[in-house]
Design a protein around this motif. Sequence first.
Motif, PDB file in Angstrom:
ATOM      1  N   GLN A  81      68.850  87.371  58.884  1.00 21.43           N
ATOM      2  CA  GLN A  81      67.907  88.486  58.958  1.00 21.43           C
ATOM      3  C   GLN A  81      66.880  88.139  60.033  1.00 21.43           C
ATOM      4  O   GLN A  81      65.832  87.560  59.748  1.00 21.43           O
ATOM      5  CB  GLN A  81      67.232  88.691  57.596  1.00 21.43           C
ATOM      6  CG  GLN A  81      68.217  88.941  56.466  1.00 21.43           C
ATOM      7  CD  GLN A  81      67.560  88.903  55.095  1.00 21.43           C
ATOM      8  OE1 GLN A  81      66.342  88.969  54.964  1.00 21.43           O
ATOM      9  NE2 GLN A  81      68.371  88.785  54.056  1.00 21.43           N
ATOM     10  N   PRO A  82      67.181  88.494  61.287  1.00 24.56           N
ATOM     11  CA  PRO A  82      66.387  88.003  62.417  1.00 24.56           C
ATOM     12  C   PRO A  82      65.105  88.788  62.686  1.00 24.56           C
ATOM     13  O   PRO A  82      64.967  89.486  63.693  1.00 24.56           O
ATOM     14  CB  PRO A  82      67.364  88.121  63.590  1.00 24.56           C
ATOM     15  CG  PRO A  82      68.229  89.285  63.232  1.00 24.56           C
ATOM     16  CD  PRO A  82      68.365  89.249  61.737  1.00 24.56           C
ATOM     17  N   THR A  83      64.138  88.664  61.797  1.00 22.32           N
ATOM     18  CA  THR A  83      62.820  89.237  62.034  1.00 22.32           C
ATOM     19  C   THR A  83      61.949  88.163  62.667  1.00 22.32           C
ATOM     20  O   THR A  83      61.657  87.132  62.030  1.00 22.32           O
ATOM     21  CB  THR A  83      62.189  89.715  60.716  1.00 22.32           C
ATOM     22  OG1 THR A  83      63.039  90.713  60.129  1.00 22.32           O
ATOM     23  CG2 THR A  83      60.809  90.309  60.971  1.00 22.32           C
ATOM     24  N   VAL A  84      61.554  88.360  63.912  1.00 25.57           N
ATOM     25  CA  VAL A  84      60.789  87.345  64.628  1.00 25.57           C
ATOM     26  C   VAL A  84      59.452  87.114  63.921  1.00 25.57           C
ATOM     27  O   VAL A  84      58.727  88.052  63.600  1.00 25.57           O
ATOM     28  CB  VAL A  84      60.563  87.758  66.090  1.00 25.57           C
ATOM     29  CG1 VAL A  84      59.676  86.737  66.808  1.00 25.57           C
ATOM     30  CG2 VAL A  84      61.899  87.881  66.810  1.00 25.57           C
ATOM     31  N   GLY A  85      59.161  85.849  63.680  1.00 29.47           N
ATOM     32  CA  GLY A  85      57.934  85.462  62.993  1.00 29.47           C
ATOM     33  C   GLY A  85      58.131  85.157  61.525  1.00 29.47           C
ATOM     34  O   GLY A  85      57.295  84.487  60.907  1.00 29.47           O
ATOM     35  N   ALA A  86      59.236  85.613  60.935  1.00 27.02           N
ATOM     36  CA  ALA A  86      59.491  85.358  59.515  1.00 27.02           C
ATOM     37  C   ALA A  86      59.907  83.911  59.291  1.00 27.02           C
ATOM     38  O   ALA A  86      60.623  83.327  60.104  1.00 27.02           O
ATOM     39  CB  ALA A  86      60.578  86.302  59.000  1.00 27.02           C
ATOM     40  N   TRP A  87      59.455  83.340  58.176  1.00 27.29           N
ATOM     41  CA  TRP A  87      59.836  81.974  57.842  1.00 27.29           C
ATOM     42  C   TRP A  87      60.040  81.835  56.337  1.00 27.29           C
ATOM     43  O   TRP A  87      59.522  82.618  55.550  1.00 27.29           O
ATOM     44  CB  TRP A  87      58.795  80.956  58.320  1.00 27.29           C
ATOM     45  CG  TRP A  87      57.416  81.129  57.746  1.00 27.29           C
ATOM     46  CD1 TRP A  87      56.394  81.864  58.274  1.00 27.29           C
ATOM     47  CD2 TRP A  87      56.912  80.567  56.528  1.00 27.29           C
ATOM     48  NE1 TRP A  87      55.278  81.792  57.471  1.00 27.29           N
ATOM     49  CE2 TRP A  87      55.560  80.993  56.387  1.00 27.29           C
ATOM     50  CE3 TRP A  87      57.451  79.737  55.551  1.00 27.29           C
ATOM     51  CZ2 TRP A  87      54.767  80.622  55.306  1.00 27.29           C
ATOM     52  CZ3 TRP A  87      56.666  79.366  54.469  1.00 27.29           C
ATOM     53  CH2 TRP A  87      55.331  79.808  54.362  1.00 27.29           C
ATOM     54  N   VAL A  88      60.828  80.841  55.970  1.00 27.76           N
ATOM     55  CA  VAL A  88      61.065  80.519  54.569  1.00 27.76           C
ATOM     56  C   VAL A  88      61.119  79.003  54.444  1.00 27.76           C
ATOM     57  O   VAL A  88      61.637  78.313  55.338  1.00 27.76           O
ATOM     58  CB  VAL A  88      62.370  81.167  54.054  1.00 27.76           C
ATOM     59  CG1 VAL A  88      63.586  80.688  54.840  1.00 27.76           C
ATOM     60  CG2 VAL A  88      62.562  80.896  52.555  1.00 27.76           C
ATOM     61  N   GLU A  89      60.543  78.473  53.379  1.00 22.42           N
ATOM     62  CA  GLU A  89      60.540  77.035  53.167  1.00 22.42           C
ATOM     63  C   GLU A  89      61.345  76.697  51.924  1.00 22.42           C
ATOM     64  O   GLU A  89      61.157  77.283  50.858  1.00 22.42           O
ATOM     65  CB  GLU A  89      59.118  76.500  53.013  1.00 22.42           C
ATOM     66  CG  GLU A  89      59.066  74.975  52.862  1.00 22.42           C
ATOM     67  CD  GLU A  89      57.643  74.453  52.812  1.00 22.42           C
ATOM     68  OE1 GLU A  89      56.969  74.482  53.862  1.00 22.42           O
ATOM     69  OE2 GLU A  89      57.199  74.052  51.716  1.00 22.42           O
ATOM     70  N   TYR A  90      62.255  75.743  52.082  1.00 17.37           N
ATOM     71  CA  TYR A  90      63.101  75.282  50.989  1.00 17.37           C
ATOM     72  C   TYR A  90      62.685  73.867  50.568  1.00 17.37           C
ATOM     73  O   TYR A  90      62.188  73.088  51.380  1.00 17.37           O
ATOM     74  CB  TYR A  90      64.575  75.229  51.419  1.00 17.37           C
ATOM     75  CG  TYR A  90      65.190  76.577  51.657  1.00 17.37           C
ATOM     76  CD1 TYR A  90      65.839  77.271  50.639  1.00 17.37           C
ATOM     77  CD2 TYR A  90      65.130  77.170  52.915  1.00 17.37           C
ATOM     78  CE1 TYR A  90      66.405  78.516  50.865  1.00 17.37           C
ATOM     79  CE2 TYR A  90      65.693  78.416  53.153  1.00 17.37           C
ATOM     80  CZ  TYR A  90      66.328  79.082  52.120  1.00 17.37           C
ATOM     81  OH  TYR A  90      66.887  80.315  52.359  1.00 17.37           O
ATOM     82  N   GLU A  91      62.922  73.566  49.304  1.00 12.30           N
ATOM     83  CA  GLU A  91      62.877  72.178  48.860  1.00 12.30           C
ATOM     84  C   GLU A  91      64.293  71.641  48.959  1.00 12.30           C
ATOM     85  O   GLU A  91      65.206  72.141  48.308  1.00 12.30           O
ATOM     86  CB  GLU A  91      62.387  72.070  47.415  1.00 12.30           C
ATOM     87  CG  GLU A  91      62.363  70.621  46.912  1.00 12.30           C
ATOM     88  CD  GLU A  91      62.011  70.531  45.431  1.00 12.30           C
ATOM     89  OE1 GLU A  91      60.850  70.229  45.121  1.00 12.30           O
ATOM     90  OE2 GLU A  91      62.917  70.782  44.601  1.00 12.30           O
ATOM     91  N   PHE A  92      64.464  70.644  49.806  1.00 10.59           N
ATOM     92  CA  PHE A  92      65.759  70.005  50.001  1.00 10.59           C
ATOM     93  C   PHE A  92      65.812  68.763  49.124  1.00 10.59           C
ATOM     94  O   PHE A  92      64.894  67.936  49.140  1.00 10.59           O
ATOM     95  CB  PHE A  92      65.938  69.630  51.474  1.00 10.59           C
ATOM     96  CG  PHE A  92      67.177  68.831  51.765  1.00 10.59           C
ATOM     97  CD1 PHE A  92      68.329  69.459  52.206  1.00 10.59           C
ATOM     98  CD2 PHE A  92      67.192  67.453  51.617  1.00 10.59           C
ATOM     99  CE1 PHE A  92      69.474  68.725  52.485  1.00 10.59           C
ATOM    100  CE2 PHE A  92      68.327  66.705  51.892  1.00 10.59           C
ATOM    101  CZ  PHE A  92      69.473  67.348  52.324  1.00 10.59           C
ATOM    102  N   ARG A  93      66.882  68.614  48.362  1.00 10.36           N
ATOM    103  CA  ARG A  93      67.009  67.469  47.472  1.00 10.36           C
ATOM    104  C   ARG A  93      68.427  66.890  47.580  1.00 10.36           C
ATOM    105  O   ARG A  93      69.422  67.606  47.435  1.00 10.36           O
ATOM    106  CB  ARG A  93      66.728  67.879  46.027  1.00 10.36           C
ATOM    107  CG  ARG A  93      66.741  66.714  45.015  1.00 10.36           C
ATOM    108  CD  ARG A  93      66.517  67.216  43.597  1.00 10.36           C
ATOM    109  NE  ARG A  93      65.205  67.819  43.452  1.00 10.36           N
ATOM    110  CZ  ARG A  93      64.105  67.150  43.104  1.00 10.36           C
ATOM    111  NH1 ARG A  93      64.176  65.859  42.873  1.00 10.36           N
ATOM    112  NH2 ARG A  93      62.961  67.785  42.990  1.00 10.36           N
ATOM    113  N   SER A  94      68.502  65.592  47.853  1.00 11.60           N
ATOM    114  CA  SER A  94      69.781  64.871  47.868  1.00 11.60           C
ATOM    115  C   SER A  94      69.584  63.541  47.156  1.00 11.60           C
ATOM    116  O   SER A  94      68.486  63.235  46.674  1.00 11.60           O
ATOM    117  CB  SER A  94      70.239  64.634  49.316  1.00 11.60           C
ATOM    118  OG  SER A  94      69.408  63.684  49.956  1.00 11.60           O
TER     119      SER A  94
END
Length: 253
Positions: A81-94
């Motif tokens: 979903q290429p909306t310029v300026g949009a961001w999302v933060e994930y918690e990455f766990r391994s």
Amino acid sequence: MRRLLNASCLSLVLLGSSSSAAPDAGTQPAASPAPVTPPASGTATDGGVPSATDGGSTIHPSRLAEARALIPPPLLYGQFQPTVGAWVEYEFRSKQATFPVRAAVVGHTLRDNTTPLYQLEVTYDTKPRTLVVLWIEGGTHPLVERLAVSVPPNAPISIPVDLLADQPELRGEQTRARDTEVRGGPFAGKARQLTFRLETGSTMEVVTTPKAPVFGVESLRGPEATWVARKSGTGARPELNAVPIAVPRVPGQ
């Protein structure tokens, strides 16, 4: 079948398994910041996999893991979903570590005045902080054209990729789809749960929702790591501040 460039090394970066400063790879530190533009791709054939103009995109089974490492999982299993300026933060766990990963659409241009080209930046909050930049050609099936990796203090380096963001072989076989619900957090509400079986026999569980920007992915649970979206927003700007050293497309085996 052409060889994937540096995919094994990139997989280590993308899995975030390193928690200490990366050793110098022999490159010189980047000079003063320069305007960021997609690296020139030249006219030679791709050094990784067949591009759209090659008449096919089949990946040899022995190269699936390497190719999969070149596309961030939320992009591979989501819908860009290429909306310029949009961001999302994930918690990455391994098994190795847990840290935030922020993905943002930070640029857009038109190629030949018709085809959109987007700059997606994925920041891994590791030590040192790792920035992965993808240039994605838009369309019904977005194509990841090139990928750059920036790990201080080394200069950023980019390689040709030419993989569809939703490449079927890389996703695996979809074996299940059902309605579900995200019960808490900023993306709570109705969602869809998809199950994919990989060639190794392991599975990837994906929860999608239109409330999650950039990829529409709320969470991913796979054999090596999990990703869970924690927050999102707008106003993202490019972090890459130097033109990467571009590995050209070269004939391969």
